[in-house]
Design a protein around this motif. Structure first.
Motif, PDB file in Angstrom:
ATOM      1  N   GLN A 113      -8.450  -1.314   1.969  1.00  0.00           N
ATOM      2  CA  GLN A 113      -9.083  -0.935   0.704  1.00  0.00           C
ATOM      3  C   GLN A 113      -8.689   0.494   0.324  1.00  0.00           C
ATOM      4  O   GLN A 113      -8.794   1.413   1.139  1.00  0.00           O
ATOM      5  N   GLU A 114      -8.269   0.664  -0.914  1.00  0.00           N
ATOM      6  CA  GLU A 114      -7.868   1.989  -1.381  1.00  0.00           C
ATOM      7  C   GLU A 114      -9.060   2.824  -1.830  1.00  0.00           C
ATOM      8  O   GLU A 114      -9.038   4.055  -1.753  1.00  0.00           O
ATOM      9  N   THR A 115     -10.096   2.165  -2.338  1.00  0.00           N
ATOM     10  CA  THR A 115     -11.328   2.848  -2.713  1.00  0.00           C
ATOM     11  C   THR A 115     -12.493   2.169  -2.004  1.00  0.00           C
ATOM     12  O   THR A 115     -12.397   0.990  -1.626  1.00  0.00           O
ATOM     13  N   LEU A 116     -13.580   2.905  -1.858  1.00  0.00           N
ATOM     14  CA  LEU A 116     -14.670   2.403  -1.027  1.00  0.00           C
ATOM     15  C   LEU A 116     -16.008   2.951  -1.519  1.00  0.00           C
ATOM     16  O   LEU A 116     -16.105   4.126  -1.906  1.00  0.00           O
ATOM     17  N   THR A 117     -17.035   2.093  -1.515  1.00  0.00           N
ATOM     18  CA  THR A 117     -18.407   2.567  -1.708  1.00  0.00           C
ATOM     19  C   THR A 117     -19.138   2.392  -0.380  1.00  0.00           C
ATOM     20  O   THR A 117     -19.031   1.341   0.259  1.00  0.00           O
ATOM     21  N   VAL A 118     -19.861   3.441   0.026  1.00  0.00           N
ATOM     22  CA  VAL A 118     -20.504   3.475   1.346  1.00  0.00           C
ATOM     23  C   VAL A 118     -21.975   3.834   1.173  1.00  0.00           C
ATOM     24  O   VAL A 118     -22.328   4.695   0.357  1.00  0.00           O
ATOM     25  N   LEU A 136     -12.727   8.862   6.583  1.00  0.00           N
ATOM     26  CA  LEU A 136     -12.212   7.817   5.695  1.00  0.00           C
ATOM     27  C   LEU A 136     -11.119   8.398   4.798  1.00  0.00           C
ATOM     28  O   LEU A 136     -11.392   9.223   3.930  1.00  0.00           O
ATOM     29  N   ASN A 137      -9.903   7.958   5.016  1.00  0.00           N
ATOM     30  CA  ASN A 137      -8.748   8.514   4.298  1.00  0.00           C
ATOM     31  C   ASN A 137      -8.494   7.759   2.994  1.00  0.00           C
ATOM     32  O   ASN A 137      -7.475   7.100   2.824  1.00  0.00           O
ATOM     33  N   LYS A 138      -9.474   7.829   2.088  1.00  0.00           N
ATOM     34  CA  LYS A 138      -9.357   7.123   0.807  1.00  0.00           C
ATOM     35  C   LYS A 138     -10.413   7.664  -0.143  1.00  0.00           C
ATOM     36  O   LYS A 138     -11.241   8.502   0.240  1.00  0.00           O
ATOM     37  N   SER A 139     -10.370   7.203  -1.378  1.00  0.00           N
ATOM     38  CA  SER A 139     -11.369   7.622  -2.359  1.00  0.00           C
ATOM     39  C   SER A 139     -12.693   6.919  -2.051  1.00  0.00           C
ATOM     40  O   SER A 139     -12.756   5.690  -1.998  1.00  0.00           O
ATOM     41  N   VAL A 140     -13.754   7.712  -1.849  1.00  0.00           N
ATOM     42  CA  VAL A 140     -15.040   7.166  -1.414  1.00  0.00           C
ATOM     43  C   VAL A 140     -16.163   7.623  -2.339  1.00  0.00           C
ATOM     44  O   VAL A 140     -16.234   8.796  -2.719  1.00  0.00           O
ATOM     45  N   THR A 141     -17.033   6.681  -2.689  1.00  0.00           N
ATOM     46  CA  THR A 141     -18.292   6.994  -3.365  1.00  0.00           C
ATOM     47  C   THR A 141     -19.405   6.688  -2.372  1.00  0.00           C
ATOM     48  O   THR A 141     -19.466   5.569  -1.841  1.00  0.00           O
ATOM     49  N   ASP A 183     -19.307  -1.612  -0.534  1.00  0.00           N
ATOM     50  CA  ASP A 183     -18.275  -2.206   0.337  1.00  0.00           C
ATOM     51  C   ASP A 183     -18.626  -2.081   1.812  1.00  0.00           C
ATOM     52  O   ASP A 183     -18.220  -2.906   2.627  1.00  0.00           O
ATOM     53  N   LEU A 184     -19.346  -1.001   2.151  1.00  0.00           N
ATOM     54  CA  LEU A 184     -19.580  -0.682   3.565  1.00  0.00           C
ATOM     55  C   LEU A 184     -20.955  -0.064   3.740  1.00  0.00           C
ATOM     56  O   LEU A 184     -21.328   0.851   3.013  1.00  0.00           O
ATOM     57  N   VAL A 185     -21.704  -0.572   4.718  1.00  0.00           N
ATOM     58  CA  VAL A 185     -22.965   0.050   5.125  1.00  0.00           C
ATOM     59  C   VAL A 185     -22.790   0.578   6.543  1.00  0.00           C
ATOM     60  O   VAL A 185     -22.251  -0.113   7.415  1.00  0.00           O
ATOM     61  N   VAL A 186     -23.201   1.821   6.769  1.00  0.00           N
ATOM     62  CA  VAL A 186     -23.257   2.372   8.121  1.00  0.00           C
ATOM     63  C   VAL A 186     -24.666   2.904   8.336  1.00  0.00           C
ATOM     64  O   VAL A 186     -25.223   3.547   7.442  1.00  0.00           O
ATOM     65  N   SER A 187     -25.267   2.627   9.490  1.00  0.00           N
ATOM     66  CA  SER A 187     -26.631   3.108   9.693  1.00  0.00           C
ATOM     67  C   SER A 187     -27.044   3.062  11.158  1.00  0.00           C
ATOM     68  O   SER A 187     -26.707   2.118  11.883  1.00  0.00           O
ATOM     69  N   ASP A 188     -27.759   4.105  11.551  1.00  0.00           N
ATOM     70  CA  ASP A 188     -28.436   4.155  12.846  1.00  0.00           C
ATOM     71  C   ASP A 188     -29.835   3.624  12.572  1.00  0.00           C
ATOM     72  O   ASP A 188     -30.693   4.332  12.051  1.00  0.00           O
TER      73      ASP A 188
END
Length: 324
Positions: A113-118, A136-141, A183-188
């Motif tokens: 993916q070139e762009t990402l929402t996290v 993350l080596n891309k455009s991220v929101t 696009d992506l969820v990260v969570s503790d």
């Protein structure tokens, strides 16, 4: 380390001066100190002597002298000091090595993916979220949410100091969010019971009797706010799939997600065995998604064992080449 210690010392001493002057908790004073450093303006302090002392200290520090990782680590050290004796288990900072490893996995799972929402629905002080974003080596929101006002204030100040653009929501993350699926969820994941039984009743994973598990509800809420085919990377308690409501969770996940990986962290990084955690990787089901032929199942060695970690990373990279 010299850079990190210099910035930590500035934040710590400034927070202590504010604490003495304003008679507020250290973590609130730390957030205030971070805001002063970012805006380079001393505000909301009544004592003239304290103002002059902080203004003098401001003359001796420049954020441009520090790399993003130095800022992140210095802020971590200051927050850890503030949390040392009086913080709940679910508010503990995600260990640096674990956050970096989750960032590595996030990069791998979103490589195409070139762009990402996290989104992190339990962002706390945003340590995990900012650590992942730095890799993350891309455009991220990016978005983060937390109900605790002090932690949210620290999150905003932390992101500002690191020059990371993140939109934050201060609210109960298990209530409806003004957020499009990401696009992506990260969570503790916060571990424990969720006290609002009325709100919990909206969820499929609500308890049949008594309070529901917050960590189960966070998984369901996260899947709700994830796009089809999107990935979710959670730090979970090791007992997640053996607790009294585990059958209900397994049934739910089988219907809504694919389990892509389960990586058990070394117990040595946790103070007590019962607090040990693993990394769970899910993909939200969608059109044409498939359960992987071989999930990524790993027992991670100590992060201090460089040779063993290098071997494991090699095996994980080989898994990505073969199965993703």
């Amino acid at each position: 380390m010299e850079k990190i210690e210099t910035l930590f010392s500035w934040l710590d001493h400034t927070a202590e001066r504010i604490e003495e002057s304003q008679d507020e908790p250290y973590l609130d004073c730390l957030a205030h100190a971070m805001e002063i450093l970012f805006h380079r303006e001393v505000s909301n302090i009544d004592d003239e002597l304290t103002i002059k002392k902080i203004e003098k200290r401001l003359e001796n520090i420049d954020l441009n002298d520090f790399q993003q990782k130095d800022i992140r680590k210095a802020v971590q050290m200051a927050i850890l000091k503030g949390m040392k004796d009086n913080i709940q288990q679910q508010h503990l900072i995600t260990p640096e090595a674990v956050a970096l490893f989750i960032g590595y996995l996030a990069n791998k799972f979103t490589a195409k993916q070139e762009t990402l929402t996290v989104f992190d629905p339990a962002c706390g002080t945003a340590n995990l979220l900012t650590t992942v974003l730095s890799q993350l080596n891309k455009s991220v929101t990016a978005y983060g949410s937390d109900v605790d006002p002090t932690l949210m204030r620290l999150s905003v100040a932390n992101a500002n100091l690191q020059k990371l653009e993140i939109e934050f929501f201060q609210q109960d993350s298990l209530r409806p969010l003004l957020l499009a699926p990401v696009d992506l969820v990260v969570s503790d994941l916060p571990v424990g019971y969720y006290p609002d039984d009325v709100n919990a009743s909206r969820f499929v994973l609500k308890a049949k009797e008594g309070h529901s598990y917050a960590h189960h509800l966070f998984i369901e809420q996260s899947l709700t706010y994830t796009k089809e085919k999107g990935f979710l990377i959670f730090l979970i308690p090791n007992f997640l799939f053996t607790s009294d409501q585990a059958d209900q969770l397994r049934t739910y996940l089988k219907e809504h997600a694919h389990i892509y990986g389960l990586l058990q962290l070394p117990e040595s990084i946790f103070k007590a065995k019962e607090n040990a955690k693993s990394i769970l990787v899910l993909q939200k089901r969608g059109q044409d998604t498939l359960t992987p032929k071989q999930p990524l199942l790993v027992q991670l060695p100590s992060f201090k064992n460089e040779k063993a970690m290098a071997d494991i990373i090699g095996q994980i990279n080989a898994w990505f080449s073969k199965y993703l």
